[in-house]
Design a protein around this motif. Structure first.
Motif: not given
Lengths: 359, 359, 359, 359
Positions: A33-37, A41, A244, A246, B2, B5, B7, B15-18, B215
């Motif tokens: 999935g996606a996450a804020s960079p 996050d 990333k 995360r 946060s 999101v 996706p 750079n938002i995707a995993g 990642l």
């Protein structure tokens, strides 16, 4: 270079082991999935909150991938280019970081302060801290860095940290703690994280995780939050701000969850004690110092060293003095590993004892 | 900070995707057991061998966690402190790294060279490269950095890279390529990795992976191997030498295996084209430039922008000029994501077209 | 390299002339006997007191031998490594110091702000000062540097400096003034040193003397005295703390005594005006801009340029645009020098005018 | 801060005295008329030629105003940022330059090598030079710096310099000589400048003049001319390139003319010997080490120290050990000065001897 290694036979360092399963699983979960960079996050926010909870104080937290980065960034934030960091000659920042602190600090200097068992002596520190203050021809003492547990596996008792903290306070010096083995020290001392750090005067902590069950993640814990913005720019500028984030946050979150970090450290320490008591019982083995955390020093007959190496064991020896061996245990060691080591060493030690050589 | 999101609605950056599942699985697998530290493990050796194979040349490979680290270390190795790097004003090193190149290069300077579509113009470069050579009052042009694909998603055609390479050769400048989106450019041009780099004169490449399914892992690929030792010290000194290098190596190995890197890039590029053709069909939408890789620029009516944002879409807009929107696709996007975006935009565009405003 | 030069024919720079006799005599006098080293001598104390008097404010004064040292040390003291200095593209710090500011600032960046006649435009400055504040990916605007008189010989009116000072105050930026030609500007504006500096918001001044009658001495005048200690360490660390400080102090003391500095500047400015009025009267000569200090720009026919060079005159030409000439006068020029120049130029200009070429 | 000083009573350092008359007169003469700037003047060319003659080899010469600048620039040119300089713990670069070498070297480190009488021991050097070569975790030995005469006034015999030079050659290290008191050493050893430097393996020399009759001028003499261009940029970038270079060149030219530099050094050394023989004859005085150049160490009874201070004499005492006194003579001392000192000390010593205290 890359011979196959048998994990259970490696006692050279705690950076040889992989990761705790929960940590690896957390990366896997975080990869979806996606996450804020750039640390915006949710996981990163949870890590900061969790560390503030653990340390009983709102702290600024900066995740970085290596201990060298954590140390060098921390020191740069508390030491101007014309300053100096007072540290022990055995310290990692002094011996094993190829000048990273000097690079990040733009040329500030590390000044060594002696002391037994890799611990800075308070008297020596007081003397160094007062030398050449205000003398324009000399780098100015600006900060102190102590390692807990030390590079030799020894510990600063709480009272010593408090005394160093008080001295720093009195002299206007900032106090950094290199906690590459923070958890090992903490469970050994049995005190709280707050007691071992800011309550004793620590301004900034390199909170290690990589040596204790994580693949690559450390946290700079900034108790003096006035330095937060500066550290943010320094981290980015050093290439240590992950898009990333995360990847780091997931590791740290799993490491802190369910007290995994403490359990891992307890195991590593227990394995070192088990190893020590096994070795102490062997003829011709001389234990060197107390085993306070997860590092053990002893003197072994050369035939024992040779026999262990031949059996596939990996460890540092003859580096500090002839016959001196360092053994490091980790979160990953089991009692079986230790017992197998002792079982291998026992006949070697007996045989060596049966026909002693004059050293 | 946060917010949760979705996706499939994020087009702000790749750079938002995993990570690709294979990459995450590789970390999990690598987390078990022991491995030699500091890059002396088998996985790291395999990555270096594989990249040498891919580039048809024995190259020195340095894994680092971020693109900023890859760029700054690369530039520092080819630019002395009194030198300058010639780069485009739109380049990431110039705009988005908070002075990391200057930090690593100890104060060397970035000099911008104009050119359309984020590509350095050869004429402007020739002029800059020759200016003030040997003048002790001026930083000396020492290297050139180009980004492929560029920060605007455009590409340098092979012939342009060759011309820049030849100019560098003639002027004694080193050539760096920021390949944060190297794979996207490669599959778009349809040439070989060797052709796009050292055969065209590139000395050192930041080989990106993080934006394309990984990642956090990038490789510095050093075609000029005389710089290998220097780069090793520089990486350590910057805190970028991982003790458990497998964390980086596992990601990179999985990324390169089974041409995952190429497949991911092909998908990202295809999704950008699909998005472009969907948008181009809408009333009131003006496409800006070709879609060469995985970044698309267009001008949208403000109501369309507002409507998309209200529907949960995330993207940059009104940053370059009023109504100008940037959309970035990634390895993780599916045709469904794209079609949903167009389906959301279509009624918004029609409505906007029905009562046009005078801008 | 070292052809014999006729002083009275050199108009290339005001750093070609030697020293005022009083300055040279002061060095001779100071060379005798013993003095406390490293600035702890009486002459240095007197210089600091005298400058505080001149600036109507207790200021910290640091003598250094070059303008580059004065500028780079000043900027480093008010700009962190992750900061940027806003300055004009024509500024000396940007063009002629080989990256000294970046070296002293440990990689902080110079950002250029446009404006006519080498003066920063207030609007452009306001825009730049506000850009990307707090954005961790960008160097942070930390200081502004203006040159008075500018590198083109123009002046910031007092009101402009005040507006820039107010903007800096509002934005939390420090203001540096490069006063390599401070005296020339001061006598031209007819204001007080305090008005042109700290009263308008200047935090630190590079107070030039070398171009105006001194052999090699500049003063950093620090109006914000909280930075005093830091600057002392920075100066030492840069190799700019003289053991026999009297060499610098004697020059500066003589320069300030009996208003020599003002008299020298008045002469240089008057000579520039005399030259300008002589040139303006010649056919085919186009004056460019006002002559505000001791630098003059004009456009001359190529035959006139060639004829002057043939007659032994030295000046920069055709560097800014074809036919454009820069003439710099100094404290050492006499009306005779100027009249001789005009006498040489007159027949050349007349001849050129008699058979005009189409450009 | 600035009490009136009686030159003939100061024995604290050779940087207290002013300049030889010929040097001061040369500045005065040089102050007249015009000269090409930035070292392109005739006097600078003559100095380079003269030094090449003196050293019997074409050398690159860089004039700078201070010894710290000379040392730091020299070391930066031969030591990469990840390197280290091997030097004695008593060295000026280590103790008295506030980290200037680290600043100029961008964070490279000084590593101390022990040895008696402020001279590096060859054995210790060999050991240090070989330690951790190629180990990426450690700064790499890159250069060696020796001081001749040393900070204690002792000398390296020619054979020792040759052995150090050979070791450097064998290990790939560059050799720097800090010659702040070069002339004092040279006349004491009675060898040629070439023998004491490049013939023994010295790559770059800080050729001091300031302590021996000059107000502020030193020369970096580069025997390895491949480093010339780099050093030129480094000097400019450090603010040490004078526009009116004649200020430095005139001093150096006069210093070298008519063997003034050698005569001054011979006088300083002779005065130290005269002082030593006078002191040695007094009761209760213990001479410490040989007097090889112009620095003398002895142990005096506290009453003698107190009496001399009361009489207006200035010198360092009780800094190295209780009762230990350092006396430095200079080019400016006369036999009368020395005899007056002895005449003052004699009754004090006699009185102290008449009623000895138990220490």
């Amino acid at each position: 270079m890359s011979a196959p290694v048998e994990p259970e036979k490696i006692f050279s360092s705690d950076n040889i082991a992989g990761a705790s399963p929960a940590v690896a699983e957390a990366i896997l979960a975080a990869s979806r999935g996606a996450a804020s960079p750039y640390g915006n996050d949710a996981a990163t926010a949870r890590v900061e909150a969790r560390l503030s909870e653990i340390f009983e104080r709102e702290a600024s937290v900066f995740l970085v991938p290596t201990g060298t980065a954590a140390n060098a960034l921390s020191l740069a934030t508390i030491t101007p280019p014309w300053g100096s960091v007072l540290c022990h000659p055995a310290s990692h920042i002094h011996n094993d970081e190829c000048g990273a602190p000097e690079f990040f600090m733009h040329g500030a200097r590390l000044l060594t302060v002696e002391g037994e068992h890799a611990r800075i002596s308070l008297d020596a520190l007081a003397q160094r801290a007062g030398a050449k203050r205000g003398d324009v021809h000399s780098s100015q003492p600006a900060s102190v860095s102590i390692t807990q547990a030390t590079e030799l596996g020894t510990l600063y008792p709480l009272a010593d940290i408090q005394r160093i903290g008080a001295l720093c306070q009195a002299r206007g010096l900032r106090l950094h703690m290199d906690g590459a083995r923070f958890a090992n020290a903490l469970v050994a001392l049995g005190c709280s994280p707050a007691e071992m750090t800011w309550k004793a005067g620590v301004d900034v902590l390199s909170f290690g995780a990589t040596k204790n069950g994580v693949l690559g993640a450390e946290a700079i814990v900034l108790f003096d939050r006035t330095l937060t913005q500066e550290l943010a720019f320094r981290r980015k500028r050093a290439g240590h701000l992950f898009s990333k984030m995360r990847l780091l946050a997931a590791q740290m979150e799993a490491y802190l969850a369910d007290d995994l970090w403490l359990a891992n450290a307890r195991n590593a320490n227990a394995m070192a004690r088990r190893l020590a008591s096994g070795l102490a019982a062997l003829p011709g083995v001389q234990m060197l110092g107390e085993v306070e955390a997860n590092i053990l020093f002893c003197r072994l007959p050369q035939e024992v060293i040779a026999g262990l190496l031949a059996a596939g064991y990996v460890f540092y020896h003859d580096r500090w003095a002839p016959g001196v061996v360092r053994l490091v245990t980790s979160f990953a060691n089991t009692p079986l590993d230790i017992d197998a080591f002792i079982a291998t060493a026992t006949p070697l030690a007996r045989q060596a004892a049966s026909h002693p050589v004059t050293a």
